[in-house]
Every structure is written in structure tokens, then in C-alpha cells.
Motif scaffolding. Structure first.
Motif, PDB file in Angstrom:
ATOM      1  N   THR A  96      38.735  38.916-108.880  1.00 58.94           N
ATOM      2  CA  THR A  96      38.082  37.621-108.733  1.00 58.94           C
ATOM      3  C   THR A  96      39.099  36.547-109.115  1.00 58.94           C
ATOM      4  OG1 THR A  96      35.940  38.570-109.331  1.00 58.94           O
ATOM      5  CG2 THR A  96      36.144  36.169-109.432  1.00 58.94           C
ATOM      6  N   PRO A  97      39.573  35.752-108.154  1.00 60.23           N
ATOM      7  CA  PRO A  97      40.671  34.824-108.435  1.00 60.23           C
ATOM      8  C   PRO A  97      40.356  33.795-109.512  1.00 60.23           C
ATOM      9  CG  PRO A  97      40.389  35.120-106.067  1.00 60.23           C
ATOM     10  CD  PRO A  97      39.202  35.757-106.730  1.00 60.23           C
ATOM     11  N   LEU A  98      41.382  33.481-110.285  1.00 63.82           N
ATOM     12  CA  LEU A  98      41.316  32.414-111.276  1.00 63.82           C
ATOM     13  C   LEU A  98      42.660  31.697-111.278  1.00 63.82           C
ATOM     14  CD1 LEU A  98      40.076  30.817-113.614  1.00 63.82           C
ATOM     15  CD2 LEU A  98      40.849  32.631-115.166  1.00 63.82           C
ATOM     16  N   PHE A  99      42.650  30.437-110.845  1.00 59.58           N
ATOM     17  CA  PHE A  99      43.870  29.639-110.799  1.00 59.58           C
ATOM     18  C   PHE A  99      43.716  28.376-111.642  1.00 59.58           C
ATOM     19  CE2 PHE A  99      43.916  31.921-106.687  1.00 59.58           C
ATOM     20  CZ  PHE A  99      45.139  32.569-106.807  1.00 59.58           C
ATOM     21  N   ILE A 100      44.847  27.859-112.103  1.00 60.17           N
ATOM     22  CA  ILE A 100      44.892  26.582-112.818  1.00 60.17           C
ATOM     23  C   ILE A 100      45.736  25.615-112.002  1.00 60.17           C
ATOM     24  CG2 ILE A 100      45.503  25.393-114.952  1.00 60.17           C
ATOM     25  CD1 ILE A 100      43.377  27.513-115.327  1.00 60.17           C
ATOM     26  N   LEU A 101      45.197  24.413-111.737  1.00 61.18           N
ATOM     27  CA  LEU A 101      45.966  23.362-111.089  1.00 61.18           C
ATOM     28  C   LEU A 101      46.220  22.252-112.114  1.00 61.18           C
ATOM     29  CD1 LEU A 101      43.840  24.570-108.805  1.00 61.18           C
ATOM     30  CD2 LEU A 101      44.942  22.845-107.384  1.00 61.18           C
ATOM     31  N   LEU A 102      47.449  21.797-112.199  1.00 62.48           N
ATOM     32  CA  LEU A 102      47.809  20.752-113.150  1.00 62.48           C
ATOM     33  C   LEU A 102      48.117  19.465-112.397  1.00 62.48           C
ATOM     34  CD1 LEU A 102      50.060  22.822-115.589  1.00 62.48           C
ATOM     35  CD2 LEU A 102      47.592  22.392-115.681  1.00 62.48           C
ATOM     36  N   ASP A 103      47.271  18.462-112.629  1.00 62.06           N
ATOM     37  CA  ASP A 103      47.360  17.194-111.913  1.00 62.06           C
ATOM     38  C   ASP A 103      48.162  16.188-112.722  1.00 62.06           C
ATOM     39  OD1 ASP A 103      46.940  15.040-110.211  1.00 62.06           O
ATOM     40  OD2 ASP A 103      44.911  14.641-110.945  1.00 62.06           O
ATOM     41  N   GLN A 104      49.475  16.139-112.454  1.00 63.14           N
ATOM     42  CA  GLN A 104      50.378  15.155-113.058  1.00 63.14           C
ATOM     43  C   GLN A 104      50.490  15.296-114.578  1.00 63.14           C
ATOM     44  OE1 GLN A 104      52.178  12.875-111.020  1.00 63.14           O
ATOM     45  NE2 GLN A 104      51.340  14.225-109.458  1.00 63.14           N
ATOM     46  N   LEU A 105      50.369  16.511-115.094  1.00 62.71           N
ATOM     47  CA  LEU A 105      50.587  16.751-116.517  1.00 62.71           C
ATOM     48  C   LEU A 105      51.983  16.278-116.879  1.00 62.71           C
ATOM     49  CD1 LEU A 105      48.788  18.379-118.663  1.00 62.71           C
ATOM     50  CD2 LEU A 105      50.539  20.137-118.427  1.00 62.71           C
ATOM     51  N   SER A 106      52.139  15.573-118.008  1.00 57.80           N
ATOM     52  CA  SER A 106      53.432  14.955-118.296  1.00 57.80           C
ATOM     53  C   SER A 106      54.177  15.553-119.488  1.00 57.80           C
ATOM     54  CB  SER A 106      53.248  13.444-118.541  1.00 57.80           C
ATOM     55  OG  SER A 106      52.410  13.213-119.662  1.00 57.80           O
ATOM     56  N   ASP A 107      53.482  16.225-120.383  1.00 61.65           N
ATOM     57  CA  ASP A 107      54.104  16.718-121.612  1.00 61.65           C
ATOM     58  C   ASP A 107      54.514  18.189-121.450  1.00 61.65           C
ATOM     59  OD1 ASP A 107      53.844  18.108-124.447  1.00 61.65           O
ATOM     60  OD2 ASP A 107      54.256  16.002-124.820  1.00 61.65           O
ATOM     61  N   VAL A 108      55.790  18.472-121.675  1.00 60.39           N
ATOM     62  CA  VAL A 108      56.283  19.829-121.444  1.00 60.39           C
ATOM     63  C   VAL A 108      55.689  20.836-122.432  1.00 60.39           C
ATOM     64  CG1 VAL A 108      58.430  19.135-120.331  1.00 60.39           C
ATOM     65  CG2 VAL A 108      58.359  19.346-122.811  1.00 60.39           C
TER      66      VAL A 108
END
Length: 245
Positions: A96-108
Motif C-alpha cells: 500500500t503506497p505511502l509517499f511524502i511530498l515536500l512543498d518548498q521545505l527550506s531547512d536542511v
């Protein structure tokens, strides 16, 4: 585990690295530098969507004592995955897929912490934009405690297109945002899911919020209005784990 970027110097060397298909994390170019090679490099990095900073020569001299000729590039130690191939391979595996999308995260450091938690919770991949997000540099890799080498990470030209592709693949896209009355505990995470986490100061962008399938927030009991993004991502991921156990 810490592996530093391979740093290369000189306009011609960077052009050749890009044309050879190397994973370029970021290019630093001297402000105001104009010549034929610099123009060629500028055209190439724009075509490839490589993150670039135009900086004074003093910044370049701090980055290296080598003869940089006004151009320095970091070659990533991470091999990025093809986004569509990653999604299709995950679906084909029967999980069952589980993905994370990061929208313009700025802190490394937040980036590294999210990678670590995502790997620990069994996420199948992290999707980031080619431009505008925190780089996957040595600090992010160190913060991830080596997890960056164990979880697929894909770069895309536009997160919106990635979201449409996920939705077309029957993967529900959930935005983590305070701009809703719905809490994450009302979300069915047993189905194929992708979670969007936003920028530290402004959250998920309005354009992304318009196209996601659902929005969800964490209930806050104190006086502070928001959580650190890596902490919030951890809370979302462990709710997925709780439901799927």
C-alpha cells in the motif's frame, strides 16, 4: 554516517559534469561574470532545472581555496530516483503506497529529520521539487542518520504535476495544513496515500491546497499556533503506522 558532496570547480568542468549526467545538487556562480562559457553554463543549468545561486566572489572563496574561476558545483552523493518509475514500481510490488511530498521545505535539518522518520515508518519515497527546496547536502544527510541512503528520493519539475500523477494512479493526496477543521485522525490512511508537508513559515502553498484530495491538521492544545514541520510529519506518519498495523 556523513558523506560530503563532491565539489567541482570551473565552468568547463561543471558543464562536462552536467552533460555526463551527474547529479548536480547546486551551482554557485560569481555575480556579474560574463563570458561565452558562463553563458553556456547558464543555458544548461536552466534547461536542466538545477538550483543555482549567484554570489559575490568572497562567498566562492569561502567555499573553496581552489582556483574556482567563478563557478563551483556540488555533486550529490545521493542518486535520485525517476518519479514515475518509483510510483509504478511501488504499486507493482503489491504494497500500500505511502509517499511524502515536500512543498518548498527550506531547512536542511528539517529535511534530514523527515527523511529519517519516513524511512523508519516504511514510507516508499520522498518527492521534492528540483527548484526552491532545501538541498540534500551533508547536513541533511547527517541529520537523517544515513536514512537518505535507504529511502528513494525523487526530484520533479513541478509538485502539481506529481500530485496529478499520483491521483491518476489512485493514490490519495493529503495536505498537512492548519487551514482546515479536519484532523488527521479522520483520515483513512489504510488506502494508498501521499502526504504533502509545507514550508516552515507558510505551510503548503495555496495552489497545492486547491488540488489535493483532503486536508488535515494536528490538534494543538497549547498557545503556540504550529508545530515544527519535521515533528508534524512524524505525527502524520505514525498515525499511518497505527492505522496500518
Amino acid at each position: 554516517m556523513e558523506k560530503k558532496h563532491l565539489q567541482i570547480f570551473g565552468t568547463r568542468a561543471i558543464i562536462e559534469a552536467i552533460e555526463a549526467g551527474k547529479e548536480i545538487d547546486k551551482v554557485y556562480l560569481q555575480t556579474g561574470l560574463t563570458n561565452n562559457l558562463t553563458s553556456e553554463l547558464n543555458t544548461l543549468i536552466k534547461k536542466k532545472g538545477i538550483q543555482t545561486s549567484y554570489v559575490p566572489i568572497q562567498k566562492l572563496n569561502k567555499l573553496t581555496q581552489q582556483n574556482h574561476q567563478g563557478a563551483i558545483a556540488n555533486i550529490s552523493v545521493i542518486k535520485f530516483q525517476d518519479f514515475e518509475e518509483l510510483v509504478n514500481k511501488t504499486i507493482a510490488s503489491g504494497v500500500t503506497p505511502l509517499f511524502i511530498l515536500l512543498d518548498q521545505l527550506s531547512d536542511v535539518r528539517n529535511f534530514g529529520a523527515i527523511i529519517r522518520t519516513a524511512e523508519c515508518t516504511g514510507a516508499h519515497g520522498i518527492i521534492i521539487p528540483k527548484k526552491g527546496g532545501a538541498p540534500l547536502n551533508a547536513i541533511a544527510i547527517k541529520t537523517s542518520a544515513g536514512a537518505a541512503f535507504n529511502i528513494p528520493i525523487a526530484k520533479v519539475d513541478h509538485l502539481k504535476d506529481a500530485i496529478y500523477y499520483l491521483q491518476g494512479s489512485d493514490i490519495k493526496v493529503i495536505a498537512a495544513t492548519e487551514k482546515t477543521e479536519n484532523t488527521l485522525y479522520n483520515i483513512d490512511f489504510k488506502q494508498p496515500t501521499a502526504i504533502v508537508m509545507g514550508r516552515e513559515d507558510s505551510g503548503v502553498s495555496s495552489g497545492i491546497l486547491k488540488i489535493v484530495d483532503e486536508k488535515a491538521k494536528l490538534p494543538l492544545m497549547g498557545s503556540i499556533a504550529s508545530l515544527n514541520v519535521s515533528v508534524a510529519c512524524g505525527a502524520f506518519l505514525y498515525e499511518v503506522v497505527r492505522q496500518r498495523l
